[in-house]
Design an enzyme around this catalytic site. Structure first.
Site, PDB file in Angstrom:
ATOM      1  N   LYS A  11       0.816  -1.216   0.000  1.00 22.60           N
ATOM      2  CA  LYS A  11       0.000   0.000   0.000  1.00 22.60           C
ATOM      3  C   LYS A  11       0.861   1.283   0.000  1.00 22.60           C
ATOM      4  CE  LYS A  11      -3.932  -2.195   2.330  1.00 22.60           C
ATOM      5  NZ  LYS A  11      -4.978  -2.019   3.360  1.00 22.60           N
ATOM      6  N   TYR A  51     -12.343  -2.031  -3.751  1.00 25.17           N
ATOM      7  CA  TYR A  51     -12.846  -2.227  -2.383  1.00 25.17           C
ATOM      8  C   TYR A  51     -14.368  -2.084  -2.297  1.00 25.17           C
ATOM      9  CZ  TYR A  51      -8.252  -2.419  -0.092  1.00 25.17           C
ATOM     10  OH  TYR A  51      -7.005  -2.804   0.354  1.00 25.17           O
ATOM     11  N   ASN A 114      -2.073   0.217   6.736  1.00 22.77           N
ATOM     12  CA  ASN A 114      -1.535  -1.030   7.280  1.00 22.77           C
ATOM     13  C   ASN A 114      -0.652  -1.804   6.295  1.00 22.77           C
ATOM     14  OD1 ASN A 114      -3.575  -1.923   5.653  1.00 22.77           O
ATOM     15  ND2 ASN A 114      -4.587  -3.200   7.193  1.00 22.77           N
ATOM     16  N   HIS A 117      -2.250  -5.512   1.630  1.00 20.62           N
ATOM     17  CA  HIS A 117      -3.551  -6.183   1.507  1.00 20.62           C
ATOM     18  C   HIS A 117      -3.301  -7.582   0.985  1.00 20.62           C
ATOM     19  CE1 HIS A 117      -7.645  -7.137   0.212  1.00 20.62           C
ATOM     20  NE2 HIS A 117      -7.082  -7.595  -0.890  1.00 20.62           N
ATOM     21  N   GLU A 128      -9.693 -10.907  -7.435  1.00 16.47           N
ATOM     22  CA  GLU A 128      -8.749  -9.804  -7.227  1.00 16.47           C
ATOM     23  C   GLU A 128      -7.550  -9.903  -8.179  1.00 16.47           C
ATOM     24  OE1 GLU A 128      -9.784  -8.818  -2.548  1.00 16.47           O
ATOM     25  OE2 GLU A 128      -7.813  -9.632  -3.030  1.00 16.47           O
TER      26      GLU A 128
HETATM   27  P1  CMP Z   1      -7.354  -4.668   3.816  1.00 16.91           P
HETATM   28  O1  CMP Z   1      -6.860  -6.014   4.126  1.00 16.91           O
HETATM   29  O2  CMP Z   1      -6.791  -3.972   2.637  1.00 16.91           O
HETATM   30  O3  CMP Z   1      -8.951  -4.754   3.611  1.00 16.91           O
HETATM   31  C1  CMP Z   1      -9.809  -3.688   3.897  1.00 16.91           C
HETATM   32  C2  CMP Z   1      -9.115  -2.538   4.539  1.00 16.91           C
HETATM   33  O4  CMP Z   1      -9.931  -1.620   5.199  1.00 16.91           O
HETATM   34  C3  CMP Z   1      -8.194  -3.046   5.629  1.00 16.91           C
HETATM   35  O5  CMP Z   1      -7.127  -3.739   5.073  1.00 16.91           O
HETATM   36  C4  CMP Z   1      -7.864  -1.785   6.370  1.00 16.91           C
HETATM   37  O6  CMP Z   1      -6.739  -1.119   5.827  1.00 16.91           O
HETATM   38  C5  CMP Z   1      -9.096  -0.943   6.108  1.00 16.91           C
HETATM   39  N1  CMP Z   1      -9.799  -0.722   7.362  1.00 16.91           N
HETATM   40  C6  CMP Z   1     -10.374  -1.640   8.158  1.00 16.91           C
HETATM   41  N2  CMP Z   1     -10.898  -1.052   9.249  1.00 16.91           N
HETATM   42  C7  CMP Z   1     -10.639   0.259   9.125  1.00 16.91           C
HETATM   43  C8  CMP Z   1     -10.901   1.401   9.927  1.00 16.91           C
HETATM   44  N3  CMP Z   1     -11.570   1.286  11.085  1.00 16.91           N
HETATM   45  N4  CMP Z   1     -10.486   2.594   9.492  1.00 16.91           N
HETATM   46  C9  CMP Z   1      -9.813   2.722   8.308  1.00 16.91           C
HETATM   47  N5  CMP Z   1      -9.538   1.676   7.509  1.00 16.91           N
HETATM   48  C10 CMP Z   1      -9.931   0.471   7.917  1.00 16.91           C
END
Ligand code: CMP
Length: 140
Positions: A11, A51, A114, A117, A128
């Protein structure tokens, strides 16, 4: 055990900090093979489409705009139980809950930013991978 493929995204928070190589090392150390990879900059529309499953969540706009805020590296990882293995290497979604040694524990800064993904199931992985790659781009 079955050989699987899973979709991975490094990311914008991680590409910005030049962590692509360190994250790829984690995948390779875990026995995952990078069989396709490209660095792209998503538009908010493309990020929102990827998403779409989260479109009714309160964090959707934040997630979409963050994923379009800088380059991402999209990749296909292959290996025995690649979907589960990749999720183990990534660690929990929230880095505060992630196990030591995982990508999110070491590199992620928040639940939103984070670092990586990974697909969560075989059907999602197929969808995906097809979102980003043609069959010709997958070189096992
Ligand atoms: P990912 O595995 O990419 O799948 C969905 C994403 O939503 C997740 O990782 C997080 O980065 C994001 N996400 C989940 N919960 C929250 C939150 N409370 N606030 C912002 N982003 C979120």
């Amino acid at each position: 055990m079955a050989v699987e493929r899973t979709l991975s995204i490094i990311k914008p928070d991680a590409t910005k900090r030049n962590l692509t190589g360190k994250i790829n090392q984690k995948f390779e150390d875990a026995g995952l093979r990078i069989v396709a990879q490209k660095r792209i900059h998503l538009t908010p529309e493309q990020a929102g489409k990827f998403y779409e499953v989260h479109k009714d969540r309160p964090f959707f706009a934040e997630l979409r705009d963050f994923m379009a805020s800088g380059p991402v590296v999209v990749q296909v990882l292959e290996g025995e139980n690649a979907i589960t293995k990749n999720r183990e290497v990534m660690g929990a979604t929230n880095p505060a809950d992630a196990a030591p040694g995982t990508i999110r524990k070491e590199f992620a800064t928040s639940v939103g930013e984070n670092s990586v993904h990974g697909s969560d199931a075989p059907e999602t992985a197929r969808e995906e991978i097809a979102f980003f790659f043609s069959g010709l781009e997958l070189v096992g």
